[in-house]
Design an enzyme around this catalytic site. Sequence first.
Site, PDB file in Angstrom:
ATOM      1  N   LYS A   1       0.889  -1.036   0.057  1.00  0.00           N
ATOM      2  CA  LYS A   1       0.015  -0.026   0.157  1.00  0.00           C
ATOM      3  C   LYS A   1       0.968   1.268  -0.088  1.00  0.00           C
ATOM      4  O   LYS A   1       2.219   1.035   0.326  1.00  0.00           O
ATOM      5  CB  LYS A   1      -0.972  -0.041   1.140  1.00  0.00           C
TER       6      LYS A   1
ATOM      7  N   HIS B   1      -6.262  -0.978   6.904  1.00  0.00           N
ATOM      8  CA  HIS B   1      -6.189  -1.652   7.987  1.00  0.00           C
ATOM      9  C   HIS B   1      -7.450  -2.055   8.840  1.00  0.00           C
ATOM     10  O   HIS B   1      -7.819  -3.135   9.332  1.00  0.00           O
ATOM     11  CB  HIS B   1      -4.934  -1.535   8.818  1.00  0.00           C
TER      12      HIS B   1
ATOM     13  N   HIS C   1      -0.889  -5.562   5.718  1.00  0.00           N
ATOM     14  CA  HIS C   1       0.206  -6.445   6.786  1.00  0.00           C
ATOM     15  C   HIS C   1      -0.530  -6.528   8.115  1.00  0.00           C
ATOM     16  O   HIS C   1      -0.407  -7.657   8.770  1.00  0.00           O
ATOM     17  CB  HIS C   1       1.304  -5.728   6.885  1.00  0.00           C
TER      18      HIS C   1
ATOM     19  N   GLU D   1      -1.120   4.495  18.034  1.00  0.00           N
ATOM     20  CA  GLU D   1       0.201   4.617  17.597  1.00  0.00           C
ATOM     21  C   GLU D   1       0.858   5.759  18.647  1.00  0.00           C
ATOM     22  O   GLU D   1       0.185   6.665  18.996  1.00  0.00           O
ATOM     23  CB  GLU D   1       0.779   5.170  16.175  1.00  0.00           C
TER      24      GLU D   1
ATOM     25  N   LYS E   1      -2.159   9.021  15.401  1.00  0.00           N
ATOM     26  CA  LYS E   1      -0.508   8.900  15.671  1.00  0.00           C
ATOM     27  C   LYS E   1      -0.526   9.721  17.011  1.00  0.00           C
ATOM     28  O   LYS E   1      -1.286  10.627  17.384  1.00  0.00           O
ATOM     29  CB  LYS E   1       0.281   9.740  14.768  1.00  0.00           C
TER      30      LYS E   1
HETATM   31  C1  BG6 Z   1       1.167   1.437   8.058  1.00  0.00           C
HETATM   32  C2  BG6 Z   1       1.038   2.801   7.805  1.00  0.00           C
HETATM   33  O1  BG6 Z   1       0.439   0.879   6.945  1.00  0.00           O
HETATM   34  O2  BG6 Z   1       0.881   0.773   9.255  1.00  0.00           O
HETATM   35  C3  BG6 Z   1       1.848   3.535   9.138  1.00  0.00           C
HETATM   36  O3  BG6 Z   1       1.406   3.424   6.894  1.00  0.00           O
HETATM   37  C4  BG6 Z   1       1.638   2.954  10.481  1.00  0.00           C
HETATM   38  O4  BG6 Z   1       1.688   5.031   9.147  1.00  0.00           O
HETATM   39  C5  BG6 Z   1       1.791   1.756  10.242  1.00  0.00           C
HETATM   40  O5  BG6 Z   1       2.658   3.605  11.213  1.00  0.00           O
HETATM   41  C6  BG6 Z   1       1.507   0.791  11.714  1.00  0.00           C
HETATM   42  O6  BG6 Z   1       1.650  -0.735  11.487  1.00  0.00           O
HETATM   43  P1  BG6 Z   1       2.093  -1.304  12.721  1.00  0.00           P
HETATM   44  O7  BG6 Z   1       2.013  -2.780  12.618  1.00  0.00           O
HETATM   45  O8  BG6 Z   1       3.273  -0.918  13.453  1.00  0.00           O
HETATM   46  O9  BG6 Z   1       0.886  -1.266  13.703  1.00  0.00           O
END
Ligand code: BG6
Length: 487
Positions: free
Chosen positions: A146, A238, A176, A214, A338
């Site tokens: 993505k 996600h 992911h 996050e 964030k």
């Molecule tokens: C990504 C986003 O797809 O996922 C990021 O582009 C984000 O901005 C990240 O920080 C978060 O992934 P995870 O696995 O660390 O929660």
Amino acid sequence: MEEISPFEIVIFGGSGDLAMRKLLPALYRRHRAGQLPDDGRIVGTARSAMDRERYIAEVEKSCRRYLPADEFDSEVWASFAERLDFARVDATDADSYTNLSDCLGEPGHRSRVFYLATSPKLFVDICRYLQHAGLTNRASRVVLEKPLGHDLASAQTISEQIGEIFAEDQIYRIDHYLGKETVQNLIALRFGNALFEPLWRREWVRDVQITVAEQVGVEGRAGFYDNTGALRDMVQNHLLQLLAITAMEPPTSIDQNAVRDEKLKVLRALLPLRGRDAIHNTVRGQYRAGAVDGQPVPGYLEEDDVVPESRTETFAALKAELGTWRWSGVPFYLRTGKRLQERLAEIVINFRQVPHSIFDGVYGASQPNRLVIRLQPDEGMKLYIMAKAPGDEMRLRPVSLDLDFAETFKQRQADAYERLLTDVLRGRLTLFMRRDELYAAWEWVEPILEAWENIGDAPKSYTAGTWGPAASSALLSRDGAAWHEES
Ligand code: BG6
């Protein structure tokens, strides 16, 4: 476990952040676990002038850096390094693909995977040049990271152009979050147990909450993020994928299309949020300076590469609903942001209150049951139930039944990329987004973006290190609900 057949995986963006931080350490781990066949090659490509030795040295450096010390083993590393190769390719220069052809040779019996860990702007060019260089065939696979588009139209353009080169069953669109162990555990929980399915519906569920919080800020990616925002970066993919897995009907099998058909139905059943509805049911936020874990952090507008007075949202909360018999009237509250108070990703199912209480205030009030499915940081599930507190008096107390995956299975959980990479190598598409899912997600998100743009106000400010703007709590409190950790 199904064996992985001989393969060659070509990573475009082979010296970039994603490859170095996630993909190559994930492949190393699978190698260390003895899961990769002897005949499995990994070819990194990049524009920079490097040779194989230098590339291997770079990969070693990042594996040492990003893997826990006890997982890096010099002997294992030496055998892993034998799999690695490098080809200098400028993705936009057709001629440079001959370097890759020379490096690869004939595929023979190996399956060939192209992993595009590059800017999406290069996806179509790369696929065309690969085809032109005679490097693709009906058996090759392409993995796309993505963002797959900035809106519905651009997602369609990319998909159609790539669709001219690769058939849909050759395309692996990575989200992911679908590779996270707990997401697969949610599928196991729902469809491997008879217990939950009868309760998993409007008659018993009051609301569902999906939070991906996050603590990090834009991490040097402001140039990208400022044009993207939380809705496109996290919700469109996600969070909607998590919602789809939570809400889908039982598929007839774990087969790729059976699961993806059910997810698609959920995405298509999302009631549209347009105009005033969108404004009423969503909250946009942007962090100002504050402190995260006691460390002072700058506000979003002070980050490098953010345009002055940017209105990009770093936080989004939404109330979504599904037009289906199973879920009609049940709010699905989604939020992500964030620079929030904690790093946390979880799905919370709040069940309804008991229909009639036999206990009065003396016994302590009965609280509704709650199931918390925790994706990170500590993966597990908790079921909150009411129990009698010890003692000769009858008093109710909420307790939780805890399932900590690490503790229960006494084994390291595979990282999302390990899981997804091995699925690509095995040719399993279940955990990848199909084209129609991608479109359906954009179709739902786009009117919200339009409504935000039309109203033209600034996102609500929140202090870094908190749970977002107050309006996010108000979104739930007007329905008599509250976010899980605030209750
Ligand atoms: C990504 C986003 O797809 O996922 C990021 O582009 C984000 O901005 C990240 O920080 C978060 O992934 P995870 O696995 O660390 O929660």
